[in-house]
Design a protein around this motif. Structure first.
Motif, PDB file in Angstrom:
ATOM      1  N   THR A 174      15.123  39.885  47.631  1.00 55.62           N
ATOM      2  CA  THR A 174      15.135  39.425  46.234  1.00 55.62           C
ATOM      3  C   THR A 174      15.233  40.605  45.282  1.00 55.62           C
ATOM      4  O   THR A 174      15.971  40.548  44.283  1.00 55.62           O
ATOM      5  CB  THR A 174      13.869  38.619  45.937  1.00 55.62           C
ATOM      6  N   ARG A 175      14.521  41.659  45.564  1.00 55.08           N
ATOM      7  CA  ARG A 175      14.607  42.841  44.706  1.00 55.08           C
ATOM      8  C   ARG A 175      16.001  43.459  44.728  1.00 55.08           C
ATOM      9  O   ARG A 175      16.519  43.895  43.705  1.00 55.08           O
ATOM     10  CB  ARG A 175      13.549  43.861  45.145  1.00 55.08           C
ATOM     11  N   TRP A 176      16.626  43.427  45.891  1.00 51.35           N
ATOM     12  CA  TRP A 176      17.984  43.963  46.003  1.00 51.35           C
ATOM     13  C   TRP A 176      18.987  43.094  45.237  1.00 51.35           C
ATOM     14  O   TRP A 176      19.890  43.610  44.578  1.00 51.35           O
ATOM     15  CB  TRP A 176      18.357  44.067  47.477  1.00 51.35           C
ATOM     16  N   ARG A 177      18.819  41.776  45.308  1.00 47.27           N
ATOM     17  CA  ARG A 177      19.706  40.878  44.579  1.00 47.27           C
ATOM     18  C   ARG A 177      19.603  41.117  43.079  1.00 47.27           C
ATOM     19  O   ARG A 177      20.601  41.098  42.363  1.00 47.27           O
ATOM     20  CB  ARG A 177      19.357  39.426  44.912  1.00 47.27           C
ATOM     21  N   ARG A 178      18.387  41.349  42.581  1.00 46.30           N
ATOM     22  CA  ARG A 178      18.223  41.617  41.160  1.00 46.30           C
ATOM     23  C   ARG A 178      18.910  42.920  40.744  1.00 46.30           C
ATOM     24  O   ARG A 178      19.456  43.026  39.645  1.00 46.30           O
ATOM     25  CB  ARG A 178      16.733  41.690  40.821  1.00 46.30           C
ATOM     26  N   VAL A 179      18.895  43.890  41.651  1.00 53.91           N
ATOM     27  CA  VAL A 179      19.541  45.174  41.346  1.00 53.91           C
ATOM     28  C   VAL A 179      21.052  45.000  41.203  1.00 53.91           C
ATOM     29  O   VAL A 179      21.663  45.472  40.243  1.00 53.91           O
ATOM     30  CB  VAL A 179      19.212  46.212  42.431  1.00 53.91           C
ATOM     31  N   ILE A 180      21.670  44.296  42.175  1.00 61.53           N
ATOM     32  CA  ILE A 180      23.130  44.163  42.117  1.00 61.53           C
ATOM     33  C   ILE A 180      23.565  43.211  41.002  1.00 61.53           C
ATOM     34  O   ILE A 180      24.647  43.379  40.420  1.00 61.53           O
ATOM     35  CB  ILE A 180      23.694  43.699  43.472  1.00 61.53           C
ATOM     36  N   GLU A 181      22.739  42.229  40.653  1.00 57.60           N
ATOM     37  CA  GLU A 181      23.072  41.365  39.527  1.00 57.60           C
ATOM     38  C   GLU A 181      22.979  42.123  38.212  1.00 57.60           C
ATOM     39  O   GLU A 181      23.676  41.803  37.249  1.00 57.60           O
ATOM     40  CB  GLU A 181      22.140  40.152  39.503  1.00 57.60           C
ATOM     41  N   ALA A 182      22.134  43.136  38.174  1.00 60.65           N
ATOM     42  CA  ALA A 182      22.010  43.938  36.965  1.00 60.65           C
ATOM     43  C   ALA A 182      23.280  44.742  36.689  1.00 60.65           C
ATOM     44  O   ALA A 182      23.566  45.087  35.536  1.00 60.65           O
ATOM     45  CB  ALA A 182      20.803  44.872  37.070  1.00 60.65           C
ATOM     46  N   ILE A 183      24.043  45.027  37.735  1.00 65.32           N
ATOM     47  CA  ILE A 183      25.297  45.754  37.547  1.00 65.32           C
ATOM     48  C   ILE A 183      26.493  44.804  37.539  1.00 65.32           C
ATOM     49  O   ILE A 183      27.649  45.237  37.580  1.00 65.32           O
ATOM     50  CB  ILE A 183      25.489  46.824  38.641  1.00 65.32           C
ATOM     51  N   GLY A 184      26.224  43.487  37.462  1.00 61.45           N
ATOM     52  CA  GLY A 184      27.290  42.511  37.317  1.00 61.45           C
ATOM     53  C   GLY A 184      27.883  42.001  38.612  1.00 61.45           C
ATOM     54  O   GLY A 184      29.014  41.493  38.615  1.00 61.45           O
ATOM     55  N   VAL A 185      27.159  42.088  39.718  1.00 64.43           N
ATOM     56  CA  VAL A 185      27.660  41.627  41.015  1.00 64.43           C
ATOM     57  C   VAL A 185      26.753  40.512  41.506  1.00 64.43           C
ATOM     58  O   VAL A 185      25.537  40.677  41.586  1.00 64.43           O
ATOM     59  CB  VAL A 185      27.698  42.780  42.042  1.00 64.43           C
ATOM     60  N   SER A 186      27.377  39.386  41.836  1.00 64.47           N
ATOM     61  CA  SER A 186      26.591  38.267  42.355  1.00 64.47           C
ATOM     62  C   SER A 186      26.478  38.374  43.876  1.00 64.47           C
ATOM     63  O   SER A 186      27.313  38.994  44.544  1.00 64.47           O
ATOM     64  CB  SER A 186      27.251  36.934  41.980  1.00 64.47           C
ATOM     65  N   GLN A 187      25.462  37.732  44.394  1.00 61.32           N
ATOM     66  CA  GLN A 187      25.235  37.740  45.834  1.00 61.32           C
ATOM     67  C   GLN A 187      26.365  37.012  46.568  1.00 61.32           C
ATOM     68  O   GLN A 187      26.786  37.426  47.654  1.00 61.32           O
ATOM     69  CB  GLN A 187      23.877  37.092  46.156  1.00 61.32           C
ATOM     70  N   GLU A 188      26.854  35.925  45.949  1.00 53.21           N
ATOM     71  CA  GLU A 188      27.935  35.173  46.572  1.00 53.21           C
ATOM     72  C   GLU A 188      29.207  36.011  46.643  1.00 53.21           C
ATOM     73  O   GLU A 188      29.922  36.012  47.647  1.00 53.21           O
ATOM     74  CB  GLU A 188      28.189  33.883  45.802  1.00 53.21           C
ATOM     75  N   TRP A 189      29.518  36.717  45.545  1.00 52.28           N
ATOM     76  CA  TRP A 189      30.701  37.580  45.535  1.00 52.28           C
ATOM     77  C   TRP A 189      30.584  38.668  46.587  1.00 52.28           C
ATOM     78  O   TRP A 189      31.546  38.985  47.301  1.00 52.28           O
ATOM     79  CB  TRP A 189      30.860  38.199  44.155  1.00 52.28           C
ATOM     80  N   LEU A 190      29.386  39.230  46.697  1.00 55.31           N
ATOM     81  CA  LEU A 190      29.160  40.290  47.656  1.00 55.31           C
ATOM     82  C   LEU A 190      29.307  39.778  49.097  1.00 55.31           C
ATOM     83  O   LEU A 190      29.933  40.445  49.935  1.00 55.31           O
ATOM     84  CB  LEU A 190      27.771  40.905  47.464  1.00 55.31           C
ATOM     85  N   LYS A 191      28.796  38.595  49.364  1.00 54.01           N
ATOM     86  CA  LYS A 191      28.932  38.036  50.715  1.00 54.01           C
ATOM     87  C   LYS A 191      30.399  37.739  51.039  1.00 54.01           C
ATOM     88  O   LYS A 191      30.837  37.949  52.177  1.00 54.01           O
ATOM     89  CB  LYS A 191      28.106  36.762  50.828  1.00 54.01           C
TER      90      LYS A 191
END
Length: 244
Positions: A224-241
């Protein structure tokens, strides 16, 4: 009786005298023949006067002359036809060349447009791949850091437990078994004083925790902490997967 005219005043008429019978008579010159011209010219003049003009005989062309005339006519016709054909062919070829050049220019413009779009797509794809690679590297660095320095879990736990203020009930702290011993040794007394209970949870990743108090929950897991980090730079978890 008329007066006699002196001899020296006679002009148009000559005084007649009786010629001598023994003297040689001078030759009589025809009025139209000049005595001072050469004999050949005089004979020609006399012939022209006496003989009527005759038409010259008709001269037929020789085989060489006919061949020469034919060759000249052929050459002249070929030259004229070549000039006319060349001019017409040049004009037609020029028009066709202009049309062909315009078609090539149109094709080149379309090709360049497609090429620019392809380059833009390539640039976008390369940028996305670089972003995915950077995120993956950061993730690996984080996990490696937690493995090398497991005490990094302690500030995470402090932040999670302070997010809830227990007034009643039993607050629960869920951590990975590898982190539980470290948390108890460093924060056990402080947590026990606040009535916290530490629970080993193998479903959690090392370096993260979860806090529950009644219906309230604080998710401080590593994911969860990692997801918040990448969303802060404009990257969604779905896009990353999807990119992975």
């Amino acid at each position: 009786m008329s007066n006699p005219i002196p001899k020296e005043k006679m002009t148009a008429y000559q005084r007649w005298e009786l010629a001598s019978f023994d003297a040689e008579r001078p030759p009589v010159t025809p009025p139209d023949v000049r005595l001072d011209v050469p004999p050949a010219e005089a004979a020609q003049v006399a012939g022209e006067i006496e003989t009527p003009p005759q038409e010259p005989p008709l001269a037929l062309p020789t085989a060489e002359e006919i061949e020469r005339v034919h060759h000249e006519a052929h050459t002249a016709g070929y030259t004229a036809g070549y000039s006319t054909g060349y001019a017409a062919g040049y004009a037609a070829g020029y028009d066709e060349g202009i049309k062909a050049a315009q078609a090539v220019a149109t094709d080149m413009a379309s090709l360049m447009d497609h090429l620019q779009q392809a380059l833009a797509a390539i640039d976008q794809d390369v940028a996305e791949q670089l972003l995915v690679l950077a995120i993956e590297i950061a993730n690996q660095v984080l996990r490696q850091s937690l493995h090398v320095q497991p005490e990094l879990i302690l500030p995470v736990v402090r932040e999670a437990v302070t997010a809830l203020h227990p007034h009643h009930g039993q607050p629960l702290l869920f951590v990975h078994p590898d982190d539980a011993a470290l948390v108890r040794s460093h924060l056990g007394e402080q947590l026990a004083h606040a009535n916290w209970r530490i629970i080993d949870d193998k479903t959690l990743s090392a370096g993260g925790c979860r806090v529950e108090l009644g219906a309230s929950e604080v998710d401080a897991t590593l994911e969860t902490r990692w997801r918040r980090v990448i969303e802060a730079i404009g990257v969604s978890q779905e896009w990353l997967k999807a990119r992975e």
